[in-house]
Design a protein around this motif. Sequence first.
Motif, PDB file in Angstrom:
ATOM      1  N   ASP A  46       0.802  -1.231   0.000  1.00  0.00           N
ATOM      2  CA  ASP A  46       0.000   0.000   0.000  1.00  0.00           C
ATOM      3  C   ASP A  46       0.833   1.280   0.000  1.00  0.00           C
ATOM      4  OD1 ASP A  46       0.781  -0.654   2.617  1.00  0.00           O
ATOM      5  OD2 ASP A  46      -0.837   0.516   3.491  1.00  0.00           O
ATOM      6  N   THR A  64      -3.360  -2.626  -3.342  1.00  0.00           N
ATOM      7  CA  THR A  64      -3.050  -1.826  -2.156  1.00  0.00           C
ATOM      8  C   THR A  64      -3.864  -2.252  -0.934  1.00  0.00           C
ATOM      9  OG1 THR A  64      -4.654  -0.130  -2.821  1.00  0.00           O
ATOM     10  CG2 THR A  64      -2.371   0.165  -3.541  1.00  0.00           C
ATOM     11  N   ASP A  65      -4.714  -3.257  -1.094  1.00  0.00           N
ATOM     12  CA  ASP A  65      -5.423  -3.817   0.055  1.00  0.00           C
ATOM     13  C   ASP A  65      -5.827  -5.249  -0.261  1.00  0.00           C
ATOM     14  OD1 ASP A  65      -8.057  -3.896  -1.265  1.00  0.00           O
ATOM     15  OD2 ASP A  65      -8.121  -1.726  -0.962  1.00  0.00           O
ATOM     16  N   MET A 119      -1.573  -4.279   5.421  1.00  0.00           N
ATOM     17  CA  MET A 119      -2.327  -3.391   4.540  1.00  0.00           C
ATOM     18  C   MET A 119      -3.704  -3.107   5.128  1.00  0.00           C
ATOM     19  SD  MET A 119      -1.449  -4.819   0.720  1.00  0.00           S
ATOM     20  CE  MET A 119      -2.315  -6.366   1.039  1.00  0.00           C
ATOM     21  N   PRO A 120      -4.405  -2.083   4.607  1.00  0.00           N
ATOM     22  CA  PRO A 120      -5.768  -1.800   5.082  1.00  0.00           C
ATOM     23  C   PRO A 120      -6.711  -2.958   4.769  1.00  0.00           C
ATOM     24  CG  PRO A 120      -4.868   0.063   3.853  1.00  0.00           C
ATOM     25  CD  PRO A 120      -3.938  -1.092   3.628  1.00  0.00           C
ATOM     26  N   GLY A 121      -7.769  -3.071   5.561  1.00  0.00           N
ATOM     27  CA  GLY A 121      -8.771  -4.095   5.309  1.00  0.00           C
ATOM     28  C   GLY A 121      -8.261  -5.486   5.635  1.00  0.00           C
ATOM     29  N   SER A 178      -6.073  -8.496   5.810  1.00  0.00           N
ATOM     30  CA  SER A 178      -4.620  -8.560   5.646  1.00  0.00           C
ATOM     31  C   SER A 178      -4.043  -9.645   6.550  1.00  0.00           C
ATOM     32  CB  SER A 178      -3.972  -7.205   5.979  1.00  0.00           C
ATOM     33  OG  SER A 178      -4.125  -6.899   7.355  1.00  0.00           O
TER      34      SER A 178
END
Length: 210
Positions: free
Chosen positions: A9, A34-35, A57-59, A61
Amino acid sequence: MIRLLMAEDHTLVREGLKQLFAEAGGLTVAGEATDGGQVLELLWRGHFDLLLLDVSMPGLSGEELINCIRTRYPSLPILVLSMHNEPQIVRRTLKAGASGYLTKDCDPDTLLAAIHRLADGGHFIAPELAERVVFDMSAGLSPILHERLTGREQQVLELLVKGHSLKDIASRLVISHKTVSTHKTRLMKKMNMANNAELIRYCVTEGLVG
């Protein structure tokens, strides 16, 4: 040509890696995510020889994402490239199904060697990490409390002890408030903690926060 799916990300890291791969030859970044959601979408839409994965990473992961990928794509090599070098995190990540583990401060030649090793069906762990994991396991000590937590629970713990609210944590991790609350309940139970003050004292004592 090895077709890579790069999940990272941070733009600067992605651009640096793409330049490295272009100069090395024999590798092509066939997809960028990126997620976790983008990782799963790209895997469903395309063909890749290897996933280069940042586990923070966001979300979706970490171990949760690796478990999900392993269920759907059991033969896909997953090389984790992470900022974390703690033995317990390395062990959990490999147990979840990663084929290799490197830290982001590794030298370029080591990264390239790891990619080729995994693409050929092998496994790769940075030597210094492998040594720490082996000696950590052979110490015969009982697991410390925070080692019982999943990767996501550790993220929630870290943000909690830094003073972030559940709403703020949900926003930062791109998950629902209810999910954060569930993670907090589970981590408190696993660590036998009654409140945030106990969590903070524990984390300070263990050197988990500054």
